[in-house]
Design an enzyme around this catalytic site. Structure first.
Site, mmCIF file in Angstrom:
data_model
loop_
_atom_site.group_PDB
_atom_site.id
_atom_site.type_symbol
_atom_site.label_atom_id
_atom_site.label_comp_id
_atom_site.label_asym_id
_atom_site.label_seq_id
_atom_site.Cartn_x
_atom_site.Cartn_y
_atom_site.Cartn_z
ATOM 1 N N ILE A 139 38.538 46.273 41.890
ATOM 2 C CA ILE A 139 38.642 46.789 42.903
ATOM 3 C C ILE A 139 38.379 48.562 42.963
ATOM 4 C CG2 ILE A 139 40.053 47.292 44.869
ATOM 5 C CD1 ILE A 139 38.953 44.463 44.763
ATOM 6 N N CYS A 289 43.575 40.023 49.168
ATOM 7 C CA CYS A 289 42.172 39.636 49.849
ATOM 8 C C CYS A 289 42.488 38.381 50.695
ATOM 9 C CB CYS A 289 41.328 39.260 48.700
ATOM 10 S SG CYS A 289 41.618 38.259 47.423
ATOM 11 N N ARG A 334 46.732 29.336 34.141
ATOM 12 C CA ARG A 334 45.846 30.428 33.998
ATOM 13 C C ARG A 334 45.331 30.873 32.605
ATOM 14 N NH1 ARG A 334 46.958 34.687 38.839
ATOM 15 N NH2 ARG A 334 47.716 33.373 40.357
ATOM 16 N N THR A 347 49.587 31.172 45.699
ATOM 17 C CA THR A 347 48.952 32.134 46.527
ATOM 18 C C THR A 347 50.184 32.674 47.411
ATOM 19 O OG1 THR A 347 47.706 32.837 48.203
ATOM 20 C CG2 THR A 347 48.066 30.356 48.460
#
Length: 481
Positions: A139, A289, A334, A347
């Protein structure tokens, strides 16, 4: 002459017109701080082909392409006006002129439509606001590209420094190289050189000081001539007010976080609640996002149909916090290989809706699956509406929202029947409604929303920074409310 010859001759003529537009657009941008748009898409620093492709987008308005022959007269009319800093959409001017029945000339109509940028209403040119990037990852580098791009008019935001840890060796050269070339977003548009003697990266003439530090409390930014700056923390290391306050050092006036804020840190989604930021607020978050992708269309749907409850399922590209190959990770899933697996994860986007859209009382739940693509995600927004409707009504409504509403910079719209994720790399919108995938039955609507979770989100961050900096210029003609 054959029909094919006629088509080709028409193309050549349009190329010539687009080529003639480039210096006019450039002068308006550099000399008057005017950003020329076509339906929310900037034409500044665009090539002939890009200008022609941008005009083709207008097919979504009335089914036919907007020609440069239609917009050139409005662009020429702008050059005769004493304009102040602003954004002017010549595509909207052309569309509105078609439906205007007052018999005005192009020059008269244009002067009336942009009256807010003329005379006593004209804004004065401002000095740029200093910006510091804390962190220089995915970013951070995209923000650097955008900030350098927007510095061309001599206004707005000035990227003065980046703060990183010194990795040793050719650290400066390697960081400049990562800014210069990107496997997803392509080459940097312009020139990048390295001033190793002064620890600077020079991008399109912008000198960017590279400051090496392991701790925010170690840096005195005034020592580098930086004052009243906005610092953008894109590390995600600190997310609450206490941690982010460490950045409020000499030379830094405000801190913007590129991750969901915790506690009482305001989560801001530009286009939805950016006008709620208090002038004296020093610390804000741009949320995630995915939050930026779902909140604007969620607000749009709630405004017209009402929303009783909803669920968002995000199919998200893998990110840097996952492992390339199976290895230890503090999260349960992950640690498994990102390029080889679909990975179920959590999320926070659904819970963040309440912060960005507090007036929405509906319960929104969410979950996420990381998939083996490096960029562009899709959010599937399943809503129970307060009123029954049909697919055609929702499609027409969202199409108009994307073209003429205050959310047109956040919501895009595609009717392409063969659209896939890579088509949206580089999109500057927070999300793109896929018309072909939309499902509506009675009080149930399911929206499929593409979003470039890197670049589109970075554009949202820059919009927030422009707003809190006071350098967000008005757009003409004003969008319909």
């Amino acid at each position: 002459m054959t029909v094919n010859d006629d088509v080709f001759t028409d193309w050549i003529n349009r190329e010539e017109i687009a080529e003639s537009m480039i210096p006019i657009i450039g002068r308006l941008h550099r000399e008057r701080d005017v950003n020329v748009l076509v339906h929310s898409r900037s034409l500044v620093n665009k090539s002939v082909i890009s200008i022609l492709k941008t005009h083709r987008f207008a097919r979504q308005i009335d089914g036919e392409e907007l020609s440069v022959t239609e917009t050139l007269p409005f662009l020429s009319a702008l050059t005769t006006l004493d304009l102040g800093p602003s954004q002017i959409d010549i595509g909207m001017l052309a569309a509105m002129y078609k439906s205007d029945d007052r018999g005005l000339s192009v020059e008269e109509f244009t002067a009336q439509a942009v009256a807010g940028a003329l005379g006593d209403n004209k804004l004065e040119r401002r000095e740029g606001r200093d910006v510091v990037l804390y962190g220089f990852g995915r970013i951070g580098r995209l923000l650097a590209r955008l900030l350098v791009e927007k510095a061309g008019g001599g206004n707005g935001l000035r990227l003065r420094a980046i703060v990183v840890r010194n990795s040793g060796g050719d650290d400066l050269v390697k960081r400049a190289s990562l800014l210069r070339r990107d496997s997803i977003h392509g080459q940097f548009s312009g020139s990048i050189t390295v001033d190793e003697a002064n620890n600077k990266i020079v991008a399109n003439g912008n000198e960017i000081q590279v400051i090496y530090s392991n701790d925010p409390s170690e840096v005195d930014y005034t020592a580098y001539g930086i004052k009243d700056a906005i610092l953008i923390d894109n590390t995600g290391r600190w997310r609450d007010r206490e941690g982010l306050s460490k950045h409020l050092r000499p030379g830094i006036a405000k801190v913007v976080l590129t991750a969901p804020g915790k506690g009482d840190v305001p989560n801001i989604v530009h286009g939805v609640n950016h006008d709620t930021v208090k002038p004296d607020e020093q610390i804000i978050s741009c949320a995630s996002c995915t939050t930026n992708a779902i909140v604007p269309p969620l607000k749009a749907m709630a405004d017209k149909y009402g929303v009783l409850r909803g669920h968002v399922e995000t199919v998200h590209s893998f990110t840097n916090d996952q492992n390339l190959l199976d290895n230890f990770h503090k999260a349960d899933r992950r640690g498994r290989s990102a390029p080889m697996n679909m990975v179920i994860t959590e999320t926070g986007a659904a819970s963040a809706v309440a912060k960005a859209l507090p007036e929405l009382k509906a319960k929104i739940t969410g979950s996420s699956i990381r998939v083996p693509v490096p960029d562009v995600s899709i959010a599937i927004l399943n809503l129970q509406l307060a009123t029954e409707t049909d697919r055609e009504d929702v499609l027409e409504y969202l199409r108009n929202i994307s073209l003429t509403s205050p959310l047109k910079r956040q919501i895009d719209f595609t009717t392409a029947p063969d659209a896939v994720s890579s088509d949206f790399i580089g999109s500057r919108h927070a999300s793109i409604v896929d018309a072909g995938a939309l499902k509506v039955e009675g009080d149930n609507a399911i929206l499929y929303l593409w979003y470039d979770n890197e670049f589109g989100y970075s554009c949202q961050v820059v919009r927030v920074v422009q707003h809190v900096s006071g350098v967000e210029y008005p757009t003409f003609p004003a969008p319909a409310v």
